[in-house]
Design a protein around this motif. Structure first.
Motif, PDB file in Angstrom:
ATOM      1  N   THR A 392       0.795  -1.239   0.000  1.00 22.85           N
ATOM      2  CA  THR A 392       0.000   0.000   0.000  1.00 22.85           C
ATOM      3  C   THR A 392       0.823   1.282   0.000  1.00 22.85           C
ATOM      4  O   THR A 392       0.259   2.358  -0.207  1.00 22.85           O
ATOM      5  N   LEU A 393       2.121   1.189   0.245  1.00 23.89           N
ATOM      6  CA  LEU A 393       2.960   2.389   0.331  1.00 23.89           C
ATOM      7  C   LEU A 393       4.077   2.349  -0.700  1.00 23.89           C
ATOM      8  O   LEU A 393       4.460   1.264  -1.163  1.00 23.89           O
ATOM      9  N   PRO A 394       4.617   3.505  -1.049  1.00 23.97           N
ATOM     10  CA  PRO A 394       5.838   3.506  -1.858  1.00 23.97           C
ATOM     11  C   PRO A 394       6.932   2.734  -1.122  1.00 23.97           C
ATOM     12  O   PRO A 394       6.987   2.743   0.114  1.00 23.97           O
ATOM     13  N   ALA A 395       7.795   2.069  -1.855  1.00 26.62           N
ATOM     14  CA  ALA A 395       8.796   1.184  -1.250  1.00 26.62           C
ATOM     15  C   ALA A 395       9.625   1.881  -0.172  1.00 26.62           C
ATOM     16  O   ALA A 395       9.842   1.335   0.920  1.00 26.62           O
ATOM     17  N   ILE A 396      10.085   3.104  -0.447  1.00 23.96           N
ATOM     18  CA  ILE A 396      10.930   3.807   0.522  1.00 23.96           C
ATOM     19  C   ILE A 396      10.182   4.052   1.832  1.00 23.96           C
ATOM     20  O   ILE A 396      10.717   3.853   2.928  1.00 23.96           O
ATOM     21  N   ASP A 397       8.913   4.458   1.734  1.00 25.39           N
ATOM     22  CA  ASP A 397       8.112   4.704   2.937  1.00 25.39           C
ATOM     23  C   ASP A 397       7.884   3.410   3.725  1.00 25.39           C
ATOM     24  O   ASP A 397       7.914   3.400   4.953  1.00 25.39           O
ATOM     25  N   ALA A 398       7.646   2.322   2.992  1.00 27.19           N
ATOM     26  CA  ALA A 398       7.415   1.036   3.650  1.00 27.19           C
ATOM     27  C   ALA A 398       8.645   0.591   4.433  1.00 27.19           C
ATOM     28  O   ALA A 398       8.546   0.176   5.602  1.00 27.19           O
ATOM     29  N   TYR A 399       9.808   0.694   3.814  1.00 20.76           N
ATOM     30  CA  TYR A 399      11.033   0.269   4.502  1.00 20.76           C
ATOM     31  C   TYR A 399      11.391   1.197   5.654  1.00 20.76           C
ATOM     32  O   TYR A 399      11.957   0.762   6.662  1.00 20.76           O
ATOM     33  N   THR A 400      11.048   2.478   5.536  1.00 19.04           N
ATOM     34  CA  THR A 400      11.282   3.409   6.650  1.00 19.04           C
ATOM     35  C   THR A 400      10.470   2.981   7.868  1.00 19.04           C
ATOM     36  O   THR A 400      10.970   2.990   9.000  1.00 19.04           O
ATOM     37  N   LYS A 401       9.221   2.612   7.646  1.00 20.98           N
ATOM     38  CA  LYS A 401       8.383   2.136   8.753  1.00 20.98           C
ATOM     39  C   LYS A 401       8.950   0.862   9.361  1.00 20.98           C
ATOM     40  O   LYS A 401       8.960   0.682  10.581  1.00 20.98           O
ATOM     41  N   MET A 402       9.423  -0.052   8.517  1.00 25.38           N
ATOM     42  CA  MET A 402       9.999  -1.300   9.018  1.00 25.38           C
ATOM     43  C   MET A 402      11.213  -1.039   9.910  1.00 25.38           C
ATOM     44  O   MET A 402      11.328  -1.609  11.006  1.00 25.38           O
ATOM     45  N   PHE A 403      12.120  -0.199   9.441  1.00 23.20           N
ATOM     46  CA  PHE A 403      13.344   0.055  10.197  1.00 23.20           C
ATOM     47  C   PHE A 403      13.044   0.793  11.503  1.00 23.20           C
ATOM     48  O   PHE A 403      13.691   0.545  12.528  1.00 23.20           O
ATOM     49  N   THR A 404      12.062   1.701  11.472  1.00 21.64           N
ATOM     50  CA  THR A 404      11.681   2.418  12.698  1.00 21.64           C
ATOM     51  C   THR A 404      11.080   1.462  13.712  1.00 21.64           C
ATOM     52  O   THR A 404      11.427   1.498  14.906  1.00 21.64           O
ATOM     53  N   PHE A 405      10.190   0.605  13.255  1.00 19.45           N
ATOM     54  CA  PHE A 405       9.589  -0.412  14.124  1.00 19.45           C
ATOM     55  C   PHE A 405      10.679  -1.251  14.778  1.00 19.45           C
ATOM     56  O   PHE A 405      10.669  -1.483  15.994  1.00 19.45           O
ATOM     57  N   GLN A 406      11.639  -1.708  13.953  1.00 25.03           N
ATOM     58  CA  GLN A 406      12.681  -2.589  14.484  1.00 25.03           C
ATOM     59  C   GLN A 406      13.590  -1.878  15.464  1.00 25.03           C
ATOM     60  O   GLN A 406      14.063  -2.474  16.449  1.00 25.03           O
ATOM     61  N   LEU A 407      13.856  -0.614  15.232  1.00 22.94           N
ATOM     62  CA  LEU A 407      14.704   0.153  16.136  1.00 22.94           C
ATOM     63  C   LEU A 407      14.089   0.217  17.529  1.00 22.94           C
ATOM     64  O   LEU A 407      14.784   0.034  18.543  1.00 22.94           O
TER      65      LEU A 407
END
Length: 442
Positions: A392-407
């Motif tokens: 549902t999101l542009p790839a860059i936005d999706a990966y930003t959310k993933m990395f923030t969650f993991q942090l």
């Protein structure tokens, strides 16, 4: 607390047994986690969205909630060799079943529930029990590090053979079918090897385990399996151990999304991305796990090793959030991802934390099963959440959310490790005073 009644074996026999267990662990997870290595080909084979494909793993992950505690109780009370062999047989049964009707999504859900029974109920908690009973208390960190190395060795071997089958069959749908058939064939061979090399628990060990668990109950007349499992739920040590698993496993789950990241963002071909995924997952497992196990043994604390893991993970994730961009060097980004994988597997010996928490050997498998409810819950929600972001999101936005969650998760894991070190110090002081550890409340 200490497993002084462990199975004494020669180094050669112990090594062979550990290698066989590594092969057994690896084989039962490869089919349910096909998307780890063959994300896009597997999705196309099933002809479903990434979200629906990941939902299979969410269904599978519910086995940690409903099945792992039950499997742990069985492994603590009955012949763990028999239970372990059953897991390999069931893997074959459900892999064959999957091939019979792979394009029915409802059928796939049923098969993934079956895989959960094979791996999460009968295999996972049983293997943790077996390993703890084959190694002395002061070598638990090394034991679980070596366990991860053996798993990594056979993950590489088995995944590579499945990849060869995938390519030989011409990739695509036939390739996916070939990978499952290769898994089935290897499962048969591994079953035979395990039958001959896994040591049987002695009669004394079975009786001692049952007697210790029974003695820990104040009301013996009401002693039953349900109460035993519920008693494990009540201990804070169970959940401190569980969050160690959760933090590292969540980290590992996030790293699997670098397979589509390599192809979608960096533009690497699918087959090359697949080979890169095999090395990132399993090559780093072979290399990172023994290093982490050795560090834990030298520090005499798996929790201290986890602190190192979490600190390095924080640094790497901060780079991915704020340093990596479209102008970054592709080889350097790959290097960072490989480094994060190495670090992650350096913390996969988290099972040794059981000893630091003061959890009795008699409830090792039950505690592991209960801890799996939280520890492996990323299977329930993280795959679906991340795939939803990708859909549902542009790839860059999706990966930003993933990395923030993991942090955030890694930072919480760091705090958990610090609390476990404090608990261990209190337990050591209590033992020096002639008292029991906090777990037993005496």
């Amino acid at each position: 607390m200490e497993n002084t009644n462990y199975i004494k074996m020669s180094k050669l026999r112990l090594t062979i047994a550990m290698l066989a267990l590594g092969a057994g662990w690896a084989i039962v997870y490869l089919v349910p986690y096909l998307q780890y290595t063959w994300y896009e080909p597997f999705r196309e084979f099933l002809d479903i969205s990434g979200t629906k494909m990941s939902f299979l793993l969410s269904i599978y992950g519910l086995g940690n909630v409903f099945l792992a505690p039950i499997g742990g109780w069985f492994a603590d009370r009955f012949n763990y060799k028999t239970i372990y062999l059953i897991s390999i047989v069931l893997n074959v049964v459900f892999a064959v079943g999957f091939l019979l009707n792979p394009h029915s999504y409802v059928w796939c859900i049923a098969m993934w529930i079956g895989f959960a029974v094979a791996s999460l109920m009968f295999n996972f908690p049983t293997q943790i029990k077996i390993i703890r009973m084959m190694w002395p208390e002061n070598e638990q960190g090394r034991a679980y590090g070596f366990n991860e190395t053996c798993i990594g060795i056979f993950n590489v071997i088995e995944s590579s053979l499945m990849m060869v089958a995938f390519q030989y069959a011409g990739e695509g749908d036939m390739g996916i079918k070939a990978t499952v058939i290769a898994n089935i064939a290897m499962s048969v061979v591994i079953f035979v090897a395990l039958y001959f090399v896994i040591p049987n628990p002695t009669k004394e060990m079975l009786e001692a385990s049952r007697a210790e668990a029974a003695a820990s109950k104040k009301d013996k007349e009401n002693h039953n399996a349900v109460k035993e499992v519920l008693s494990v739920f009540a201990h804070k040590e169970t959940w401190m151990f569980a969050f160690c698993i959760f933090a590292v496993y969540s980290f590992m789950t996030t790293l699997t999304y670098f397979t589509p990241y390599f192809s979608d963002v960096l533009g690497i071909p699918v087959v090359i991305a697949g080979w890169a995924a095999i090395f990132r997952q399993y090559g780093c497992q072979m290399l990172g796990a023994p290093v982490g196990g050795e560090i834990a043994t030298r520090l005499k604390s798996q929790s201290k090793n986890l602190i190192i893991v979490y600190v390095l993970a924080i640094i790497g994730l901060l780079y991915m959030l704020f340093g990596a961009n479209e102008n970054s060097s592709v080889p350097f980004v790959i290097f960072v991802v490989i480094g994060l994988s190495f670090v992650c597997y350096g913390g996969r010996g988290y099972y040794a934390v059981i000893e630091e928490c003061g959890i009795p050997a008699s409830v090792t498998a039950t505690t592991t099963g209960v801890a799996a409810i939280l520890g492996f819950s990323p299977d329930i929600f993280q795959f679906t959440l991340f795939s939803h972001w990708l859909d549902t999101l542009p790839a860059i936005d999706a990966y930003t959310k993933m990395f923030t969650f993991q942090l955030v998760v890694v930072i919480l894991g760091l705090l958990d490790a610090i609390l476990i070190i404090r608990l261990h110090k209190r337990n050591q002081a209590r033992l020096a005073e002639g008292k029991d550890v906090e777990y037993n409340g005496k």
